[in-house]
Design a protein around this motif. Sequence first.
Motif, short mmCIF file in Angstrom:
data_model
loop_
_atom_site.label_atom_id
_atom_site.label_comp_id
_atom_site.label_asym_id
_atom_site.label_seq_id
_atom_site.Cartn_x
_atom_site.Cartn_y
_atom_site.Cartn_z
N PHE B 67 18.34 27.86 17.61
CA PHE B 67 17.93 26.75 16.76
C PHE B 67 16.42 26.59 16.81
O PHE B 67 15.75 27.12 17.71
N THR B 68 15.89 25.89 15.82
CA THR B 68 14.51 25.41 15.90
C THR B 68 14.57 23.93 15.52
O THR B 68 15.57 23.48 14.96
N PHE B 69 13.53 23.19 15.86
CA PHE B 69 13.54 21.79 15.40
C PHE B 69 12.15 21.35 15.03
O PHE B 69 11.16 21.85 15.56
N GLU B 70 12.08 20.44 14.05
CA GLU B 70 10.79 19.86 13.69
C GLU B 70 10.85 18.36 13.92
O GLU B 70 11.89 17.73 13.75
N MET B 71 9.71 17.83 14.33
CA MET B 71 9.63 16.39 14.62
C MET B 71 8.78 15.72 13.55
O MET B 71 7.75 16.25 13.16
N LYS B 72 9.26 14.57 13.07
CA LYS B 72 8.47 13.81 12.10
C LYS B 72 7.80 12.64 12.83
O LYS B 72 8.06 12.39 14.01
N ALA B 110 -0.38 3.59 7.82
CA ALA B 110 -0.31 4.51 6.67
C ALA B 110 -0.98 5.84 7.00
O ALA B 110 -0.49 6.90 6.63
N LYS B 111 -2.11 5.77 7.73
CA LYS B 111 -2.82 7.01 8.07
C LYS B 111 -1.96 7.92 8.93
O LYS B 111 -1.93 9.13 8.75
N VAL B 112 -1.25 7.33 9.90
CA VAL B 112 -0.39 8.11 10.78
C VAL B 112 0.80 8.69 10.01
O VAL B 112 1.21 9.82 10.21
N LYS B 113 1.36 7.87 9.08
CA LYS B 113 2.58 8.26 8.38
C LYS B 113 2.34 9.16 7.17
O LYS B 113 3.28 9.67 6.59
N MET B 114 1.06 9.33 6.80
CA MET B 114 0.75 9.98 5.53
C MET B 114 1.38 11.35 5.35
O MET B 114 1.90 11.67 4.30
N LYS B 115 1.36 12.15 6.43
CA LYS B 115 1.86 13.52 6.25
C LYS B 115 3.35 13.56 5.94
O LYS B 115 3.84 14.52 5.35
N ASP B 116 4.09 12.51 6.31
CA ASP B 116 5.53 12.48 5.99
C ASP B 116 5.81 11.75 4.68
O ASP B 116 6.94 11.71 4.22
N LEU B 117 4.78 11.11 4.09
CA LEU B 117 5.01 10.32 2.88
C LEU B 117 4.65 11.08 1.61
O LEU B 117 4.68 10.53 0.52
N ASN B 118 4.29 12.36 1.75
CA ASN B 118 3.98 13.19 0.59
C ASN B 118 2.82 12.65 -0.24
O ASN B 118 2.90 12.63 -1.47
N THR B 119 1.79 12.16 0.42
CA THR B 119 0.63 11.70 -0.35
C THR B 119 -0.65 11.92 0.46
O THR B 119 -0.61 11.98 1.69
N ASP B 120 -1.76 12.08 -0.27
CA ASP B 120 -3.07 12.18 0.39
C ASP B 120 -3.84 10.87 0.22
O ASP B 120 -4.96 10.75 0.67
#
Lengths: 313, 142
Positions: B67-72, B110-120
């Motif tokens: 298995f592999t896993f990714e963390m959000k 928002a800055k921390v969550k940005m990469k998971d929210l699909n926005t720049d």
Amino acid sequence: MRQSPDAHVLRSTRDALLCSPMALTRLSISIADAHNADALSGVLETLDPAPSAQSIFRDEPVSGWRLDAYYHAAPDLALIVAAAQTMLPSLSEADLVLAAVPEENWVAVSQAALPPIAAGPFLIHGSHDRAAARGKRYAIQIEAGEAFGTAHHASTRGCLLAFERMVRRQSFRRVLDLGCGSGVLGIAAAKRLPAASVVATDIDEVAIDVARANARLNGVAGQLTLAVAAGVDHALLRNYRRFDLVFANILAEPLIALAPRLACRVAPGGHVILSGLLNSERHAVRASYVASGLTAHTALSFAGWTVLILRRP
Amino acid sequence: MAKKIDGYINLQVKAGQANPAPPIGPALGQRGVNIMEFCKTFNARTKDMEPGTPIPVKITVFTDRSFTFEMKTPPASHFLKKAANVTSGSKETGRVSAGTVTMAQVREIAKVKMKDLNTDDVEAAARTIAGSARSMGLQVTE
């Protein structure tokens, strides 16, 4: 005093068992399409109560997927059917199967699902089956972890059996395991051929880290050279020039794409063991290596998967 | 390697505290995934995070049980509760206020969550986070 990671995990398990309500309900839904299964999983996430875990797996032997959602509180079936209406209009409450999840020793359950695998003289096992491996000459310890190659798949087991067939007839001094994953094939070659030097490469850095740890654990670190490499164009492989045995347990498509360059790495009189192809793909893969100057030697079939052995004249 | 995907497991695991109790035990155990190997690897990879932070994890399981896993990033509600200094959202959203967060705090989240929210776009991400805050019964102030 330092504690092993296992001790830490077990201690926190005990704490969790003491303080958490254990009743867990599993909701299972069979869905034909993977995309819909994923979308429904997203919908369940937004409902109250939300599941504490979800899994989506191929539903064998039925074609399709099975979504399992685990709840600590009973899910509201009518709410789920209503929320799924737009994507799965035919879904009814009758399609939602609820079951109580019994309390079990889940570590033991997962270990029982990972029994040792025998392949000729080799025995591939996890740390939980060390006792079964005691006294076995070619026992190889591989955890089912972050790299492919636990031998729980026919393509890996088939490679080991094909290798043993060949080793009984001749010896090899320079071995390449291309796309090595956990390193299982390279480690098997190093153990079986103590005089051979083995190179193992993978495109995935994590796999190489895992393979390095496995080589150490199995006492062949000195015999195995590991490198992150895409395909066969890597300085390490060029330095070795040609190998007299090459394992490539990848998939049919990359095997075909690699054929001309991989065939170049095989020394005259040397062999390749190709795996990871379905029986239906064997003709296409064989043809691409024959076109690259190799001659077909043997084809073996294991549970629908083919292992091809070819030779450079 | 002949890596073919057999399935996925999605769950939330507390940083540094993965263990075989539910839901990890049954979710992985019923699919024959090596529970101890997952717990050890996850705990090692989250050892520098604040213990107990909820981490959404997606495990990809291959046909040979590797298995592999990714963390959000942790869910917005985790950051919002911390920012408002409360342990839970409002039981009666819209009527009883559970607490208050400032727009500056929302932007930090928002800055921390940005990469998971699909926005720049920080402002767009901040609007999403502010929406989550209101749905939890938190007031957003300037």
